[in-house]
Design a protein around this motif. Sequence first.
Motif, PDB file in Angstrom:
ATOM      1  N   LEU A 110       0.836  -1.206   0.000  1.00 23.92           N
ATOM      2  CA  LEU A 110       0.000   0.000   0.000  1.00 23.92           C
ATOM      3  C   LEU A 110       0.869   1.255   0.000  1.00 23.92           C
ATOM      4  N   VAL A 111       1.918   1.227   0.814  1.00 23.91           N
ATOM      5  CA  VAL A 111       2.820   2.379   0.885  1.00 23.91           C
ATOM      6  C   VAL A 111       3.559   2.548  -0.445  1.00 23.91           C
ATOM      7  N   MET A 112       3.961   1.435  -1.057  1.00 23.91           N
ATOM      8  CA  MET A 112       4.677   1.516  -2.329  1.00 23.91           C
ATOM      9  C   MET A 112       3.771   2.028  -3.446  1.00 23.91           C
ATOM     10  N   VAL A 113       2.502   1.611  -3.423  1.00 20.84           N
ATOM     11  CA  VAL A 113       1.541   2.124  -4.405  1.00 20.84           C
ATOM     12  C   VAL A 113       1.350   3.621  -4.213  1.00 20.84           C
ATOM     13  N   LEU A 114       1.264   4.046  -2.950  1.00 25.98           N
ATOM     14  CA  LEU A 114       1.125   5.472  -2.651  1.00 25.98           C
ATOM     15  C   LEU A 114       2.317   6.256  -3.181  1.00 25.98           C
ATOM     16  N   VAL A 115       3.519   5.724  -2.974  1.00 31.25           N
ATOM     17  CA  VAL A 115       4.733   6.377  -3.481  1.00 31.25           C
ATOM     18  C   VAL A 115       4.698   6.458  -5.006  1.00 31.25           C
ATOM     19  N   GLY A 116       4.275   5.357  -5.642  1.00 29.01           N
ATOM     20  CA  GLY A 116       4.206   5.341  -7.101  1.00 29.01           C
ATOM     21  C   GLY A 116       3.225   6.354  -7.657  1.00 29.01           C
ATOM     22  N   CYS A 117       2.070   6.467  -6.993  1.00 35.50           N
ATOM     23  CA  CYS A 117       1.045   7.404  -7.468  1.00 35.50           C
ATOM     24  C   CYS A 117       1.440   8.857  -7.221  1.00 35.50           C
ATOM     25  N   LEU A 118       2.022   9.137  -6.055  1.00 34.12           N
ATOM     26  CA  LEU A 118       2.338  10.523  -5.691  1.00 34.12           C
ATOM     27  C   LEU A 118       3.614  11.030  -6.355  1.00 34.12           C
ATOM     28  N   LEU A 119       4.665  10.200  -6.348  1.00 33.59           N
ATOM     29  CA  LEU A 119       5.961  10.665  -6.830  1.00 33.59           C
ATOM     30  C   LEU A 119       6.206  10.353  -8.309  1.00 33.59           C
ATOM     31  N   LYS A 121       3.517   9.511 -10.475  1.00 36.12           N
ATOM     32  CA  LYS A 121       2.283   9.783 -11.230  1.00 36.12           C
ATOM     33  C   LYS A 121       1.815   8.557 -12.032  1.00 36.12           C
ATOM     34  N   GLU A 122       1.987   7.366 -11.451  1.00 40.56           N
ATOM     35  CA  GLU A 122       1.573   6.143 -12.128  1.00 40.56           C
ATOM     36  C   GLU A 122       0.076   5.912 -11.941  1.00 40.56           C
ATOM     37  N   LYS A 123      -0.569   5.326 -12.945  1.00 41.39           N
ATOM     38  CA  LYS A 123      -2.024   5.134 -12.950  1.00 41.39           C
ATOM     39  C   LYS A 123      -2.389   3.726 -12.492  1.00 41.39           C
ATOM     40  N   THR A 126      -8.779  -0.606 -12.834  1.00 44.18           N
ATOM     41  CA  THR A 126      -9.947  -0.868 -11.980  1.00 44.18           C
ATOM     42  C   THR A 126      -9.694  -2.043 -11.051  1.00 44.18           C
ATOM     43  N   TRP A 127      -9.087  -3.098 -11.576  1.00 46.59           N
ATOM     44  CA  TRP A 127      -8.771  -4.272 -10.763  1.00 46.59           C
ATOM     45  C   TRP A 127      -7.800  -3.906  -9.639  1.00 46.59           C
ATOM     46  N   GLN A 128      -6.820  -3.096  -9.965  1.00 48.34           N
ATOM     47  CA  GLN A 128      -5.828  -2.705  -8.966  1.00 48.34           C
ATOM     48  C   GLN A 128      -6.439  -1.831  -7.877  1.00 48.34           C
ATOM     49  N   ILE A 129      -7.351  -0.941  -8.261  1.00 48.44           N
ATOM     50  CA  ILE A 129      -8.036  -0.099  -7.273  1.00 48.44           C
ATOM     51  C   ILE A 129      -8.861  -0.966  -6.328  1.00 48.44           C
ATOM     52  N   ALA A 130      -9.553  -1.973  -6.882  1.00 46.29           N
ATOM     53  CA  ALA A 130     -10.346  -2.887  -6.053  1.00 46.29           C
ATOM     54  C   ALA A 130      -9.450  -3.672  -5.096  1.00 46.29           C
ATOM     55  N   ALA A 131      -8.298  -4.124  -5.600  1.00 47.13           N
ATOM     56  CA  ALA A 131      -7.359  -4.882  -4.767  1.00 47.13           C
ATOM     57  C   ALA A 131      -6.825  -4.014  -3.627  1.00 47.13           C
ATOM     58  N   ILE A 132      -6.521  -2.764  -3.935  1.00 45.61           N
ATOM     59  CA  ILE A 132      -6.024  -1.850  -2.911  1.00 45.61           C
ATOM     60  C   ILE A 132      -7.097  -1.606  -1.851  1.00 45.61           C
ATOM     61  N   PHE A 236       6.664   1.438 -10.123  1.00 43.85           N
ATOM     62  CA  PHE A 236       6.574   1.345  -8.674  1.00 43.85           C
ATOM     63  C   PHE A 236       5.242   0.744  -8.234  1.00 43.85           C
ATOM     64  N   VAL A 237       4.141   1.125  -8.894  1.00 46.40           N
ATOM     65  CA  VAL A 237       2.813   0.638  -8.520  1.00 46.40           C
ATOM     66  C   VAL A 237       2.709  -0.869  -8.741  1.00 46.40           C
ATOM     67  N   ILE A 238       3.127  -1.351  -9.919  1.00 44.57           N
ATOM     68  CA  ILE A 238       3.046  -2.777 -10.226  1.00 44.57           C
ATOM     69  C   ILE A 238       3.961  -3.568  -9.294  1.00 44.57           C
ATOM     70  N   PHE A 239       5.149  -3.043  -9.046  1.00 46.47           N
ATOM     71  CA  PHE A 239       6.092  -3.703  -8.140  1.00 46.47           C
ATOM     72  C   PHE A 239       5.483  -3.835  -6.749  1.00 46.47           C
ATOM     73  N   GLY A 240       4.813  -2.764  -6.295  1.00 47.75           N
ATOM     74  CA  GLY A 240       4.180  -2.797  -4.986  1.00 47.75           C
ATOM     75  C   GLY A 240       3.046  -3.793  -4.918  1.00 47.75           C
ATOM     76  N   LEU A 241       2.170  -3.792  -5.925  1.00 50.19           N
ATOM     77  CA  LEU A 241       1.019  -4.688  -5.917  1.00 50.19           C
ATOM     78  C   LEU A 241       1.442  -6.156  -5.980  1.00 50.19           C
ATOM     79  N   LEU A 242       2.461  -6.457  -6.760  1.00 46.95           N
ATOM     80  CA  LEU A 242       2.938  -7.836  -6.841  1.00 46.95           C
ATOM     81  C   LEU A 242       3.528  -8.308  -5.512  1.00 46.95           C
ATOM     82  N   SER A 243       3.922  -7.367  -4.677  1.00 45.16           N
ATOM     83  CA  SER A 243       4.481  -7.728  -3.374  1.00 45.16           C
ATOM     84  C   SER A 243       3.435  -8.356  -2.454  1.00 45.16           C
TER      85      SER A 243
END
Length: 314
Positions: A110-119, A121-123, A126-132, A236-243
């Motif tokens: 979750l923290v890694m996804v946040l970093v990816g989105c904020l720093l 600007k990764e998108k 829908t599936w990823q938003i549901a998973a988060i 960063f977002v994909i790396f975080g979610l796969l974790s």
Amino acid sequence: MYKGVMLSVLASFTFGVLYFYTEFLKPLDSEQTFAWRMLSTLPFLTVFMWWSGDLNRIAEIFQRVIKQPKMLLWLLCSSFLCTTQLWLFLWGPINGRGLEVSLGYFLLPLVMVLVGCLLYKEKLSTWQIAAIGLALLGVSHEIWRMGYMAWETAYIAVAYPLYFFLRRVFKTDHLGGFWWDLALVIPVAIYLAFMHSDSLSVIAHFPHLIWAVIGLGFLSCLGLGSYMLASRYLPFVIFGLLSYLEPVLLAFASMMLGERIAHDEWLTYVPIWLAVLLLVIEGSLHVIKQQQKQRTLVKNSQALALEIEKNQHK
């Protein structure tokens, strides 16, 4: 990106095996296990880098330190962030804190996804938003249930994203940077193995530990090397979610080691397992679509070739 996904999955499975592997390292304590992990991983990593042609990365960073001595401060910081996580990873299951450590790995993506989105600007899909959303529900419930966040959980969730972010900033996000992370902690490992404790006498009394330590080095090199490479190849977002795959495996490993999930903890783990399931479904659908596109492309190419052949005969 496919290569990065495969490396991330390989790393997660290897970490799951390593969590359970601590049983084979008894009666070594957590400090001795950490020390021998560092001492046995570095040779395997060096051999792998020689085989893959990446040894020049080590010299490249050394030359940067010679030109910019301040770079050494970052390498020391990087080594601390990396190796304290590696110590905690082994310390948790040995000391009955495996679930607290695994919760840190639940929160980490979750923290890694946040970093990816904020720093970066990764998108998000829908599936990823549901998973988060599901993962956030599980983690929030656990923090509410405990009434606090264990220090192991907080450290894992914060230190790893900071480590991976700074690796990209300082351009050490490759195996050479990881090699220096391990090399700089070797003096500490030598102290813990030979001065702080007499681990050699323990190994002499339990000869199976020789093979166990060699296996530890190989598995650590395989898991950590794959993890570091995946962080380089993936957004960063994909790396975080796969974790998310890793904490699921760590939780199961913790239960195999004797820890149990209480009745009031299921609302923590079930949403997170569902989040992982959503990511697996999304990944499977993506692979199916890619295969369909490839088949369509091949058919179109074959049809075009036949059309050209017909025209030539005319």
